[in-house]
Design an enzyme around this catalytic site. Structure first.
Site, PDB file in Angstrom:
ATOM      1  N   SER A 144       0.580  -1.205  -0.053  1.00 42.08           N
ATOM      2  CA  SER A 144      -0.127  -0.089   0.113  1.00 42.08           C
ATOM      3  C   SER A 144       0.945   1.348  -0.075  1.00 42.08           C
ATOM      4  O   SER A 144       1.983   1.405   0.639  1.00 42.08           O
ATOM      5  CB  SER A 144      -0.873   0.207   1.119  1.00 42.08           C
ATOM      6  N   TYR A 157      -1.921  -1.040  10.104  1.00 44.57           N
ATOM      7  CA  TYR A 157      -1.875  -1.453   8.767  1.00 44.57           C
ATOM      8  C   TYR A 157      -0.539  -1.170   7.824  1.00 44.57           C
ATOM      9  O   TYR A 157      -0.402  -2.295   6.967  1.00 44.57           O
ATOM     10  CB  TYR A 157      -3.167  -0.822   7.876  1.00 44.57           C
TER      11      TYR A 157
END
Length: 248
Positions: A144, A157
């Site tokens: 990401s 995350y």
């Protein structure tokens, strides 16, 4: 290992292939002429809908349920693909979970869930792929762009995706001599249900304005990168491609 097929038509496993970027990638790869195995964790209806969309468009696909963090289930996933289609050439590991909370407020259960799916899941799926992909294959993980953006609330995350990047870069080197590429795609803000959930219109508008292209990514934008890495990109290896419209 089975004889290497032409890169024009490959057998591809897409984890998390029933929704979002995973589904868009599965449909794009099928449109490219590849045979696709749609892996899903629990939503059989959506997985079957993805398979139906592919077959109605003239492609070949099947669905298979497996928890990506369960090594027995993942082994069975690869077994099923090999039994149905003769082997596996490409892994697209799009399965993942995300919880957005400042570090100080993050419940350890949420941290453990992301660790299990995003880190252990990547390790387990990549391990099977490394053992079983045919020569000329490709492993495509998902990171990401939040690693570079350092958005508040994404600590856990981003940490899990940092681990994904580490595994990707090292595995590419561990597979020396196998003619298997290993790369990761790191999307920026992309208009999926996972990303949009819980965000108000003002927040979404601010994020959409950040890239020079002044819009959110679309699942098909990311699927285009996956298509490139799964097929013609034989000289791209050990890389993290930040597909984010130039946001960083």
């Amino acid at each position: 290992m089975s004889e290497q097929p032409s890169t024009a038509r490959r057998v591809v496993i897409v984890t998390g292939g029933s929704r979002g970027i995973g589904r868009e990638s599965a449909e794009r790869l099928a449109a490219d002429g590849h045979t696709v195995v749609v892996n899903y964790a629990g939503n059989r209806t959506e997985a079957e809908a993805a398979v139906a969309a592919i077959t109605e468009a003239g492609g070949t696909a099947m669905a298979f349920r497996a928890d990506v963090a369960d090594e027995v289930a993942v082994s069975a996933l690869f077994d099923a693909a090999e039994e149905a289609f003769g082997g596996v050439d490409v892994l697209v590991h799009a399965a993942g979970v995300m919880s957005v909370t400042p570090l100080v407020d993050t419940e350890l259960d949420a941290l453990d869930r992301m660790h299990r799916t995003n880190i252990r899941g990547t390790f387990v799926v990549d391990q099977q792929a490394a053992r079983r992909l045919r020569s000329g294959g490709a492993i495509i993980n998902f990171s990401s762009s939040v690693l570079g953006l350092s958005f508040p609330g994404y600590t856990a995350y981003a940490a899990s995706k940092g681990a994904v990047e580490a595994m990707t870069l090292i595995l590419a080197r561990e597979l020396r001599g196998r003619d298997i590429t290993v790369n990761a795609v790191a999307p920026g803000p992309t208009a999926t249900a996972l990303f949009l959930d819980g965000k108000d219109e003002e927040t979404v508008s601010k994020l959409a304005a950040q890239p020079p292209l002044e819009r959110l990514g679309r699942p098909e934008d990311i699927a285009e990168v996956v298509s490139f890495l799964a097929g013609p990109a034989r000289w791209v290896n050990g890389q993290v491609l930040r597909a984010n419209g130039g946001i960083i």
